[in-house]
Write a protein that holds these residues in place. Sequence first.
Motif, PDB file in Angstrom:
ATOM      1  N   THR A 139       4.260   0.458  48.846  1.00 12.03           N
ATOM      2  CA  THR A 139       4.454   1.896  48.672  1.00 12.03           C
ATOM      3  C   THR A 139       4.389   2.291  47.201  1.00 12.03           C
ATOM      4  O   THR A 139       4.778   1.519  46.323  1.00 12.03           O
ATOM      5  N   THR A 140       3.913   3.503  46.990  1.00  6.85           N
ATOM      6  CA  THR A 140       3.974   4.097  45.653  1.00  6.85           C
ATOM      7  C   THR A 140       5.142   5.083  45.575  1.00  6.85           C
ATOM      8  O   THR A 140       5.362   5.704  44.544  1.00  6.85           O
ATOM      9  N   ASP A 141       5.898   5.219  46.672  1.00  6.11           N
ATOM     10  CA  ASP A 141       7.064   6.102  46.733  1.00  6.11           C
ATOM     11  C   ASP A 141       8.254   5.296  47.257  1.00  6.11           C
ATOM     12  O   ASP A 141       8.684   5.447  48.400  1.00  6.11           O
ATOM     13  N   LEU A 142       8.767   4.417  46.421  1.00  7.38           N
ATOM     14  CA  LEU A 142       9.789   3.446  46.806  1.00  7.38           C
ATOM     15  C   LEU A 142      11.024   4.103  47.416  1.00  7.38           C
ATOM     16  O   LEU A 142      11.479   3.699  48.491  1.00  7.38           O
ATOM     17  N   GLU A 143      11.586   5.082  46.763  1.00  8.99           N
ATOM     18  CA  GLU A 143      12.855   5.645  47.235  1.00  8.99           C
ATOM     19  C   GLU A 143      12.713   6.320  48.592  1.00  8.99           C
ATOM     20  O   GLU A 143      13.609   6.214  49.436  1.00  8.99           O
ATOM     21  N   SER A 144      11.623   6.992  48.831  1.00  4.35           N
ATOM     22  CA  SER A 144      11.402   7.620  50.136  1.00  4.35           C
ATOM     23  C   SER A 144      11.256   6.554  51.226  1.00  4.35           C
ATOM     24  O   SER A 144      11.829   6.692  52.316  1.00  4.35           O
TER      25      SER A 144
END
Length: 135
Positions: free
Chosen positions: A11-16
């Motif tokens: 992922t490039t959106d780790l927290e999501s």
Amino acid sequence: MILKTYTRVFTTDLESTVATLKAVHGREPHLRLNYAPLTLVGIGDVLVIGGTDEALAPIRGTFGPWIVEDIDDAKAKLLASGASVVRDIHTIPTGRMMYMKHADGSVVEYVQWAPELVERHILAPLRAGKPASQI
């Protein structure tokens, strides 16, 4: 012997991604490691690998990590079964790892965790009756 397997999520959106997995697992991650430029987060049998598209590119399409009891033994058995070394055994903060290409073309990351990690994340939960997927 394989002790634990993870399914990778890139992922490039780790927290999501982590927030979604926390919701469906109903628990907090058991593992969070920074390997600049990547961040790894383990929750159950999922290992989220966060980073930029460029940082993720070299490992996209690979499997693992598969946590093994003895990485030298695993390497010998894999070579005997027609696998080849992609990245040879080397030391990492959590123990030792390698990438092997199986005879079928699959590329898998193998990791031998340090004994304290095996105890904390595999053996102790099993003794307590908790399957690895619920860590």
